[in-house]
Each structure stands twice: as structure tokens, then as C-alpha cells.
Motif scaffolding. Structure first.
Motif, PDB file in Angstrom:
ATOM      1  N   ARG A  79      30.376  19.257  76.432  1.00 17.62           N
ATOM      2  CA  ARG A  79      29.863  18.071  75.743  1.00 17.62           C
ATOM      3  C   ARG A  79      30.898  17.677  74.695  1.00 17.62           C
ATOM      4  O   ARG A  79      31.560  18.533  74.106  1.00 17.62           O
ATOM      5  CB  ARG A  79      28.509  18.336  75.075  1.00 17.62           C
ATOM      6  CG  ARG A  79      27.390  18.548  76.057  1.00 17.62           C
ATOM      7  CD  ARG A  79      26.014  18.427  75.417  1.00 17.62           C
ATOM      8  NE  ARG A  79      25.804  19.328  74.300  1.00 17.62           N
ATOM      9  CZ  ARG A  79      24.588  19.627  73.824  1.00 17.62           C
ATOM     10  NH1 ARG A  79      23.506  19.086  74.370  1.00 17.62           N
ATOM     11  NH2 ARG A  79      24.452  20.434  72.802  1.00 17.62           N
ATOM     12  N   CYS A  80      31.012  16.373  74.463  1.00 14.90           N
ATOM     13  CA  CYS A  80      32.043  15.873  73.545  1.00 14.90           C
ATOM     14  C   CYS A  80      31.406  15.084  72.405  1.00 14.90           C
ATOM     15  O   CYS A  80      30.660  14.135  72.645  1.00 14.90           O
ATOM     16  CB  CYS A  80      33.035  14.988  74.309  1.00 14.90           C
ATOM     17  SG  CYS A  80      34.377  14.397  73.273  1.00 14.90           S
ATOM     18  N   PHE A  81      31.724  15.488  71.180  1.00 12.76           N
ATOM     19  CA  PHE A  81      31.278  14.790  69.975  1.00 12.76           C
ATOM     20  C   PHE A  81      32.518  14.159  69.335  1.00 12.76           C
ATOM     21  O   PHE A  81      33.480  14.855  68.997  1.00 12.76           O
ATOM     22  CB  PHE A  81      30.599  15.764  69.010  1.00 12.76           C
ATOM     23  CG  PHE A  81      29.362  16.395  69.579  1.00 12.76           C
ATOM     24  CD1 PHE A  81      28.117  15.839  69.357  1.00 12.76           C
ATOM     25  CD2 PHE A  81      29.448  17.526  70.380  1.00 12.76           C
ATOM     26  CE1 PHE A  81      26.974  16.400  69.904  1.00 12.76           C
ATOM     27  CE2 PHE A  81      28.317  18.096  70.927  1.00 12.76           C
ATOM     28  CZ  PHE A  81      27.065  17.538  70.697  1.00 12.76           C
ATOM     29  N   SER A  82      32.498  12.839  69.203  1.00 13.30           N
ATOM     30  CA  SER A  82      33.694  12.118  68.764  1.00 13.30           C
ATOM     31  C   SER A  82      33.468  11.446  67.420  1.00 13.30           C
ATOM     32  O   SER A  82      32.346  11.035  67.094  1.00 13.30           O
ATOM     33  CB  SER A  82      34.097  11.081  69.813  1.00 13.30           C
ATOM     34  OG  SER A  82      33.014  10.223  70.109  1.00 13.30           O
ATOM     35  N   PHE A  83      34.561  11.308  66.660  1.00 16.86           N
ATOM     36  CA  PHE A  83      34.490  10.754  65.307  1.00 16.86           C
ATOM     37  C   PHE A  83      35.629   9.761  65.113  1.00 16.86           C
ATOM     38  O   PHE A  83      36.808  10.123  65.194  1.00 16.86           O
ATOM     39  CB  PHE A  83      34.587  11.877  64.264  1.00 16.86           C
ATOM     40  CG  PHE A  83      33.544  12.942  64.442  1.00 16.86           C
ATOM     41  CD1 PHE A  83      32.308  12.840  63.836  1.00 16.86           C
ATOM     42  CD2 PHE A  83      33.781  14.036  65.270  1.00 16.86           C
ATOM     43  CE1 PHE A  83      31.327  13.801  64.030  1.00 16.86           C
ATOM     44  CE2 PHE A  83      32.825  15.004  65.470  1.00 16.86           C
ATOM     45  CZ  PHE A  83      31.589  14.893  64.850  1.00 16.86           C
ATOM     46  N   GLY A  84      35.276   8.497  64.881  1.00 16.03           N
ATOM     47  CA  GLY A  84      36.254   7.465  64.584  1.00 16.03           C
ATOM     48  C   GLY A  84      36.447   7.384  63.083  1.00 16.03           C
ATOM     49  O   GLY A  84      35.514   7.079  62.343  1.00 16.03           O
ATOM     50  N   ILE A  85      37.656   7.659  62.608  1.00 13.43           N
ATOM     51  CA  ILE A  85      37.929   7.779  61.179  1.00 13.43           C
ATOM     52  C   ILE A  85      38.597   6.507  60.672  1.00 13.43           C
ATOM     53  O   ILE A  85      39.655   6.113  61.175  1.00 13.43           O
ATOM     54  CB  ILE A  85      38.833   8.995  60.905  1.00 13.43           C
ATOM     55  CG1 ILE A  85      38.180  10.271  61.456  1.00 13.43           C
ATOM     56  CG2 ILE A  85      39.097   9.146  59.413  1.00 13.43           C
ATOM     57  CD1 ILE A  85      39.082  11.481  61.400  1.00 13.43           C
ATOM     58  N   GLY A  86      37.994   5.871  59.683  1.00 11.94           N
ATOM     59  CA  GLY A  86      38.575   4.677  59.085  1.00 11.94           C
ATOM     60  C   GLY A  86      38.262   3.427  59.880  1.00 11.94           C
ATOM     61  O   GLY A  86      37.948   3.467  61.076  1.00 11.94           O
ATOM     62  N   GLU A  87      38.337   2.275  59.200  1.00 12.28           N
ATOM     63  CA  GLU A  87      38.066   1.005  59.863  1.00 12.28           C
ATOM     64  C   GLU A  87      39.147   0.719  60.899  1.00 12.28           C
ATOM     65  O   GLU A  87      40.322   0.968  60.678  1.00 12.28           O
ATOM     66  CB  GLU A  87      37.987  -0.112  58.826  1.00 12.28           C
ATOM     67  CG  GLU A  87      36.811   0.070  57.868  1.00 12.28           C
ATOM     68  CD  GLU A  87      36.659  -1.088  56.906  1.00 12.28           C
ATOM     69  OE1 GLU A  87      37.513  -1.982  56.937  1.00 12.28           O
ATOM     70  OE2 GLU A  87      35.697  -1.086  56.125  1.00 12.28           O
ATOM     71  N   GLY A  88      38.730   0.198  62.022  1.00 12.79           N
ATOM     72  CA  GLY A  88      39.670  -0.156  63.071  1.00 12.79           C
ATOM     73  C   GLY A  88      39.783   0.864  64.176  1.00 12.79           C
ATOM     74  O   GLY A  88      40.514   0.656  65.139  1.00 12.79           O
ATOM     75  N   ALA A  89      39.075   1.991  64.069  1.00 11.10           N
ATOM     76  CA  ALA A  89      39.108   2.971  65.151  1.00 11.10           C
ATOM     77  C   ALA A  89      38.582   2.327  66.429  1.00 11.10           C
ATOM     78  O   ALA A  89      37.634   1.545  66.409  1.00 11.10           O
ATOM     79  CB  ALA A  89      38.268   4.198  64.777  1.00 11.10           C
ATOM     80  N   SER A  90      39.191   2.667  67.536  1.00  8.11           N
ATOM     81  CA  SER A  90      38.846   2.053  68.819  1.00  8.11           C
ATOM     82  C   SER A  90      37.430   2.426  69.230  1.00  8.11           C
ATOM     83  O   SER A  90      37.127   3.593  69.480  1.00  8.11           O
ATOM     84  CB  SER A  90      39.830   2.506  69.902  1.00  8.11           C
ATOM     85  OG  SER A  90      39.356   2.176  71.182  1.00  8.11           O
ATOM     86  N   THR A  91      36.547   1.428  69.320  1.00 13.11           N
ATOM     87  CA  THR A  91      35.187   1.704  69.784  1.00 13.11           C
ATOM     88  C   THR A  91      35.190   2.139  71.238  1.00 13.11           C
ATOM     89  O   THR A  91      34.365   2.948  71.653  1.00 13.11           O
ATOM     90  CB  THR A  91      34.294   0.465  69.615  1.00 13.11           C
ATOM     91  OG1 THR A  91      34.865  -0.634  70.350  1.00 13.11           O
ATOM     92  CG2 THR A  91      34.171   0.087  68.151  1.00 13.11           C
ATOM     93  N   ALA A  92      36.123   1.613  72.034  1.00 12.45           N
ATOM     94  CA  ALA A  92      36.191   2.007  73.446  1.00 12.45           C
ATOM     95  C   ALA A  92      36.501   3.490  73.566  1.00 12.45           C
ATOM     96  O   ALA A  92      35.913   4.200  74.388  1.00 12.45           O
ATOM     97  CB  ALA A  92      37.249   1.181  74.167  1.00 12.45           C
ATOM     98  N   LEU A  93      37.421   3.992  72.747  1.00 13.23           N
ATOM     99  CA  LEU A  93      37.790   5.399  72.801  1.00 13.23           C
ATOM    100  C   LEU A  93      36.681   6.289  72.248  1.00 13.23           C
ATOM    101  O   LEU A  93      36.246   7.243  72.907  1.00 13.23           O
ATOM    102  CB  LEU A  93      39.079   5.632  72.021  1.00 13.23           C
ATOM    103  CG  LEU A  93      39.533   7.086  71.941  1.00 13.23           C
ATOM    104  CD1 LEU A  93      39.962   7.598  73.306  1.00 13.23           C
ATOM    105  CD2 LEU A  93      40.660   7.259  70.926  1.00 13.23           C
TER     106      LEU A  93
END
Length: 799
Positions: free
Chosen positions: A414-428
Motif C-alpha cells: 500500500r502506498c501513502f503519498s505526501f505532496g509537500i508545498g504548493e504546486g505539488a503534482s496532483t496527478a503524481l
């Protein structure tokens, strides 16, 4: 200093004058209409290319342009055919517009504004529909992306439409943003919040189910605009039916009714308190140069990499004994702390913490594919399910390749992902979680990374809803959304289905759906009845979201080995054209065929550089590209001798060369101080003597077993001396027990607002104390309260 806008010979900005956004919210779904006003004030015709971000789960469904008094409505065509028609139109002097999805990432779009004559005005309009995500506090989140971080393109992969950058100080952006929100909800609206300044909320009826709000005047579009909508009864299970388009052929997706079910299961307390003590936890940390950028632009801002270091500390202290773990850092290359995952104990935890202290944003670009391949090549550990935690600011150029790899290995983890800072790719970020039955989180502004990460760790340790099955009664259906694999506490799933058969034509006909699932050892069934004869809706929002879901499923199947790619592509193109929803194989094309005068003079291509948050740093000539851009911010406050992070690119048709690695080489930038006391970033605005976070300082002192040892550093956290702590130890109580009890009392007495961050270290401490069989526990708690000035009960401590 570079100026902004389409540039004249006098370095004056020209074309993009304003952006107007209208948001129409219907319960959990939103329709977004954006209008861009352009004008060519130059003496020559020009072509502007405008690259902009969009949420990856949005369905782009309308595009039109108004030139003078003539409106041109775009149609969806197969992508290559649309490109050829666009080129033919531009070369013959016709006004043409081409809107297409990036080949590299589903959350980036390119709009080519072709052959805009001198003095001509143009208004570009596009519409998309989107599901609103559920937050931990049960609010619904909408985000209007302003930031498109640079996407690092690995060497040898070629350049795409997001591979070059221009930027300018945010204060120089000459265009404005107007943003209006209308909300219509079945349940009363309690409040609408935003990190941006809003005008007062205006309710439009007495029962508060309709409301309006706007951004405050003077807002500069230099950051994402986030809204958080709060409704009463947010967990209510609902089904919404939508009639097909009257002009569409019956039996087709757009001709038949479509139903959307909102599935939001409740977790009993017994399940919430049940935590696993096994697992293989692999933490993958972005150490590219852009991670040296600050989390926000406030005076107390800390860099992304400093927050990441503190978060890794917290994770290492929170893991259960006897599990397995490893940590990977990646940039242009990758490194692992251990050759393979190791058993969690005091020794391995200490070794990892020493490495964590040395983590910096000094590994160049952002190449996540290779470390993931290495992780998946490692054999899984028996009886220890693999849980992957990925931290990145999302600046990746090969997003689709990364997601394809994760999906192929989805049965193994299972994968838990974290987009850090504004502009992180929502697709990724969302794609990583969706393809591996995990959970995605975005950390922006003043959000504490630690709180969101610990929430995901709880999800990883708790039982989840699995074996989800749907049984429809009274109607034939075709499922449009992929099967649900996993749902965590607080997570919602939306199910789309095309309704078929004569039953749908009968007045007052009802359908029924039963959702069956397993939660821990319990089998659960939820049943809901809904109308098969829904009211007509000309917006067709649910149809288009259902079409988007099916299109994405077909696009993922194209990546499978042995897949009939031609047949799948034909299905995608047919469905995209039928629904009007853009796909990876289609584009919107609009041509004003009545303008057919040949182009006079050279065609100019101009750029609209994007907003940069702090100051102005001239770019090297090699980085200056042509085109036009939406106002985006520069998400970095660190010194930029080597160009750490840049905003959304505007470029010539045909893409750019591979990005030089020097763009993201932040070795010359000194990291900011965090818990581990490293040096400050030169112009971060922080005092080098900033006190350490007492909560993280306390957690850093905990042993792997869950206990604390008596010492001067621990006493310092409590505002005491070691002598004061020792003097108050109750008779016949071990110093380690006393120290651990004081730590628990201090957490409950002074840090309850951050409980989500320390909940696991406290649980480990309680479990350890219970093994010590303390006879005078009540006396110890009373003495600890007296020493620290608290009033915490034994029951509150959970001992």
C-alpha cells in the motif's frame, strides 16, 4: 529584472489582462468555469502558449473562445488530428485555439492561442467538473491551483511541455483574479473557510442550504486558492441520479441515466483502537534541490527538508517494536539507509536517526522511478505487509511512467503519498495512492507535516474496509468507476454507474443498491434506495465525472503488457468525443474559419513569466523560454544561485530540451535549523537561535521500547532541572518509570492540541509502563501533576 506579460520591444507586458473563475458547488461535486481575457497590443500577429495546472481528477468538458463579437466553441478530436487542423488554420491566417493534456502528466494542460492579430481581444473560456475531497475534519476541499512546480525531466527522456520555466516577482503581475463561489447543498452549510482572504459568507435562503462567497478585493494569484466547505450531517450516505442528454442516443453513456453513490463508512471505536504491530515500513524522501524551498512565505517559515527531517524522527519513534523499516533518499540518484529493510529495535532506530540528521536537499533533480524499482525488486517479508510512504514536492516529469510502475506492483504494498508545498503534482500524489490502495495528503502553507503524516500512519496500522461488493436491484447497470479495493477511516468513495433498461423509463421507479464489505472480522451491508427517474440536468456533471473515471481506467489498461493498445485507444477517443471530456488521446480544437486573411509579417511567440514569491533573480539565458503563462508563484525563499524552484512554464509549441541538472542543484544553499540544530538558510527570516520545538525534543529522547530515561535534557523540556525531577521521585519507583510518567503527563497537560502527532509514542509508553507493574501508580501520577502543574487523571493517561 524581467518584466511580465507578452513583451514589446520596450519590455512592456501585453496580453493576459484578467482571469475570472466561477465555482458552482452541488453537494460533493463542483463545476468550475474560468475565463481568461487576452489582448494583443503589438504591431504583429502573435501566438501565445499558456501552460496551466488543473486537479488530476478533474474532467475538462468545455472550451470556447470569443474574439471580438464572435464566439468559437471547441470540439473534441483525436489529438494528432486536432494538432494538424490547428497548424493548418494558423498557417492560413485563421484564428485557432488548441487545448490539450500534457503527455507527461494528467494535471498539466497547454493552451495554444494561435494567430491573434494586432489590437485583437480574445476571451478564452474553459469548464471542468470535479469531486471535492473529504478532509479529516469532515470538510470538503476545493483547490484552484495557482502553482505549477517545474517538472524534473530525467536525462535521456527528452523534454516535454513542462520542461522550461520563466518567472517574475509576484508584485509585477499585471493581471487580476476574480473568484466567485456559489454553494448549493442538500444539508445546511455551516461555514466556508480559506487560507486566502474572503468576503463575508452570504446565505441566499433561510435554511442555509445556498450560499455565496468571493475572494477579497486585491487578491494576488500567487498561491493556490483553497476552500474548505463544512456541511451538517457530512457522513450521510447519498445516491444522486442524473438523466441523460435529450439529444444523445439511448443506450449510450450520455443518453442513459447515470447514478453516483457516495460511500462513507463509519468505523466503530473497537476498530479504531485496533492497531497492527507488524509491517514493513519503507519511507521514501525527496532530497532534490527544490526541497530547500520554504513551506510558506510567513516569518516563521521552515524549509521543506527541515520539516521532512522532523517528520522522519516522529515516524521512527512511532513504529511498533518488531516491525521492519528502511529509508530511501532520492534526487538525481538514490541512497538507502540499509541494504534491505531491518528489524526495528533500539540499535537500528539510533542508526537511522544519525542518518536522518544529515539529510539535506542536495541530491539534484527528482528521479523517483529508480528507487521505486529497487524497492519493488526487494522480496516482501512474510507476515509483514509492505507500507510505502513517499514524500515529494511533486516536481516529476515522467509521472505516467512512475504511476504505471506503482500499479504493476499494487498487489505487493500500500502506498501513502505526501505532496509537500504548493504546486505539488496532483496527478503524481493522488495517483500513487490510488494505484496502490493508499491515501494521499497535501501539505501546504502553515500545515504541520507531522500531523498529516501521523494520520496516514494510523491508517496504515488500522484495519481498513476491504472486499467491497455492490449489488444493484431493480435496474441493469454498467459500472463506470474502478472497483474499490480499500477505504480507510474518514475516506469516502464515489461509485458511478450507467443505468439501463426499460425500468428507467417508468414513472416513480426506484432502484436499490447494497454495498457489502468487510471491516476487521465484521461483515457489513449498507442498503440505499434511489430514484430511477431523475430530473434532467443540462449540466451533465455526473455523466462527465463518470466518463472521466472510465476513461482513466481504460488509459491505465493501455499500460498493461499484452494490452490491445489500438482497441483501447479507440474506446478512449470514442468515449471522450461522446462525453466532451478531454483525454490523453484527444484535444479541444477551435477555429474561426471566417477570418481567413493571410498572416502579414512574422508570427511572434511571447511569454507571460510567472509569479515568484520572494524577490527577483534573473534567469540564465539558457532558461528563458517562449510562450505565455498563468500567474504562478515561485515557491522558494532560499537563495537561488543555482535556481532551486521555479514557477509554471510558458513555451513554444514543440517542447524544450531536457532540463540541466544545475537547475535543482541546491548544494550551495545552507539548510535551515530544525530539531537537529543545523544552520539557517541565509535569508529565511528566522533567528538562528530559534528555540527547538519542545514536543519534538521530548519525542527525540524516547527509546524504541517506549520509555524515557532521566536526564538534564528531559528536565529542560519540562522547564525543570534534573535535580528537581530526581528529588520528587516517589519511594521505590524506578527512575525510568518516573521519567516516562512525567513525559505522559506533560503531553496530556500541555500538548493536547498536537495529540495526533504524539499518539503513538504515548501508546508505546503506556504499554511499557504496564509491563513494569507499578504498585504506587496513583501516587506517582499525583506527584507528577504536582511537579509539572497539571491535573491529568490516570484514566486520561490510559494506563
Amino acid at each position: 529584472m524581467m518584466n511580465c506579460g507578452l513583451l514589446t520591444n520596450k519590455n512592456e507586458p501585453v496580453p493576459l489582462k484578467s482571469i475570472e473563475v466561477d465555482l458552482q458547488v452541488q453537494g460533493h461535486v463542483a463545476t468550475v468555469t474560468s475565463t481568461l481575457q487576452y489582448v494583443n497590443e503589438e504591431k504583429n500577429p502573435l501566438e501565445a502558449i499558456f501552460v496551466f495546472p488543473m486537479p488530476s481528477d478533474a474532467a475538462l468538458c468545455h472550451f470556447s473562445a470569443k474574439i471580438a463579437d464572435k464566439e468559437i466553441v471547441a470540439k473534441v478530436q483525436e489529438k494528432q488530428q486536432a494538432r494538424e487542423e490547428y497548424d493548418d488554420a494558423v498557417s492560413s491566417g485563421q484564428q485557432a485555439f488548441l487545448l490539450e493534456e500534457s503527455d507527461e502528466s494528467g494535471d498539466v494542460f497547454r493552451l495554444s492561442v494561435g494567430s491573434l492579430p494586432p489590437g485583437q481581444k480574445a476571451a478564452v473560456n474553459f469548464i471542468y467538473v470535479i469531486e471535492l475531497s473529504v478532509q479529516a475534519d469532515n470538510s470538503l476541499r476545493f483547490c484552484l491551483p495557482a502553482v505549477l512546480n517545474p517538472r524534473y525531466t530525467p536525462a535521456g527522456t527528452g523534454g516535454g511541455i513542462v520542461s522550461e520555466i520563466t518567472s517574475t516577482p509576484s508584485g509585477g503581475v499585471p493581471y487580476s483574479l476574480s473568484f466567485t463561489v456559489h454553494v448549493n447543498s442538500p444539508n445546511p452549510i455551516t461555514k466556508i473557510e480559506s487560507k486566502c482572504s474572503l468576503e463575508p459568507l452570504e446565505f441566499l435562503n433561510t435554511d442555509h442550504t445556498k450560499a455565496k462567497v468571493t475572494l477579497s478585493a486585491g487578491h494576488k494569484f500567487d498561491r493556490d486558492v483553497e476552500l474548505f466547505l463544512h456541511y451538517q450531517n457530512p457522513h450521510q450516505l447519498t445516491a444522486i441520479g442524473e438523466a441523460g442528454a435529450p439529444t444523445a442516443k439511448p443506450g449510450t453513456l450520455m443518453g442513459d441515466p447515470v447514478a453516483m453513490l457516495s460511500f462513507y463508512p463509519e468505523f466503530p471505536k473497537s476498530v479504531m483502537s485496533s492497531l497492527a504491530s507488524c509491517g514493513e515500513f519503507v519511507f521514501v524522501m525527496d532530497q532534490s534541490g527544490s526541497m530547500a524551498c520554504n513551506m510558506h512565505n510567513g516569518p516563521d517559515a521552515r524549509s521543506r527538508i527541515v520539516s521532512a527531517r522532523d517528520t522522519l524522527l516522529l515516524l521512527l519513534k512511532s513504529l511498533p517494536m518488531s516491525c521492519y523499516f528502511n529509508i530511501y533518499g532520492f534526487g538525481s540518484h538514490y541512497e538507502s539507509f540499509f541494504p534491505k529493510s531491518v528489524e526495528y529495535n533500539q540499535q537500528t532506530m539510533d542508526q537511522a536517526l544519525e542518518r536522518v540528521k544529515k539529510i539535506e536537499a542536495n541530491m539534484g533533480g527528482t528521479e523517483i522511478l529508480q528507487p521505486l524499482q529497487q524497492i519493488y525488486n526487494q522480496p516482501c517479508i512474510a507476515d509483514h505487509p509492505r507500507q510505502l510512504f513517499i514524500f515529494t514536492d511533486g516536481e516529476v516529469g515522467n509521472t505516467k511512467d512512475v504511476l504505471n510502475l506503482v500499479r504493476k506492483n499494487s498487489d505487493l504494498h500500500r502506498c501513502f503519498s505526501f505532496g509537500i508545498g504548493e504546486g505539488a503534482s496532483t496527478a503524481l500524489i493522488t495517483g500513487l495512492a490510488e494505484n496502490a490502495s493508499g491515501y494521499a495528503q497535501f501539505i501546504t502553507g502553515t500545515d504541520r507535516m507531522q500531523a498529516k503524516v501521523m494520520q496516514s500512519l494510523r491508517y496504515a496500522l488500522q484495519p481498513a474496509v476491504v472486499d467491497v461488493r455492490e449489488v444493484w436491484s431493480g435496474v441493469s447497470t454498467t459500472r463506470l468507476s474502478p472497483p474499490i479495493k480499500t477505504i480507510f477511516n474518514g475516506q469516502r468513495a464515489l461509485i458511478y454507474a450507467q443505468l439501463k433498461g426499460e425500468e428507467c423509463q417508468k414513472p416513480d421507479a426506484k432502484g436499490k443498491i447494497s454495498v457489502q464489505y468487510r471491516l476487521g472480522a465484521e461483515e457489513v451491508t449498507n442498503t440505499l434506495e434511489f430514484s430511477l427517474n431523475p430530473t434532467e440536468n443540462s449540466g451533465l456533471t455526473i455523466h462527465r465525472l463518470g466518463a472521466r473515471s472510465l476513461i482513466r481506467s481504460l488509459e491505465r489498461k493501455e499500460q498493461d503488457e499484452g494490452a490491445d493498445k489500438d482497441a483501447l485507444k479507440a474506446q478512449v477517443v470514442d468515449l471522450s468525443i461522446q462525453s466532451g471530456v478531454i483525454s490523453s488521446h484527444t484535444a479541444f480544437i477551435a477555429v474561426n474559419k471566417g477570418s481567413g486573411q493571410a498572416v502579414k509579417g512574422p508570427m511572434l511567440t511571447r511569454r507571460v513569466p510567472t509569479a515568484m514569491r520572494f524577490g527577483s533573480v534573473p534567469m540564465p539565458k539558457m532558461m528563458r523560454c517562449r510562450g505565455a503563462a498563468m500567474p504562478m508563484m515561485m515557491p522558494c525563499s532560499a537563495p537561488m544561485p543555482k535556481m532551486c524552484g521555479m514557477a509554471a512554464p510558458m513555451l513554444l509549441r514543440g517542447g524544450g530540451a531536457p532540463k540541466p541538472k544545475m537547475m535543482f542543484d541546491m548544494a550551495a544553499v545552507q539548510p535551515q535549523s530544525g530539531l537537529f540544530g543545523m544552520s539557517e538558510c541565509a535569508d529565511s527570516g528566522m533567528d538562528p537561535e530559534t528555540p527547538k520545538d519542545p514536543l519534538l525534543q521530548l519525542i527525540s529522547l524516547q527509546k524504541a521500547l517506549g520509555c524515557w530515561e532521566m536526564g538534564s535534557t528531559l528536565a529542560e523540556v519540562f522547564g525543570k532541572t534534573e535535580e528537581e525531577l530526581v528529588k520528587q521521585i516517589p519511594a521505590q519507583v524506578d527512575p525510568g518509570v518516573w521519567a516516562t510518567l512525567l513525559a505522559l503527563i506533560w503531553l496530556h497537560g500541555f500538548q493536547m492540541d498536537a495529540q495526533v502527532e504524539w499518539q503513538f509514542v504515548a501508546m508505546k509508553a503506556v504499554a511499557w509502563i504496564q509491563t513494569q507493574k507499578v504498585v504506587t501508580l496513583a501516587e506517582c501520577v499525583q506527584a507528577g501533576n504536582s511537579l509539572l502543574g497539571c491535573q491529568v487523571t490516570e484514566d486520561a493517561l490510559g494506563i
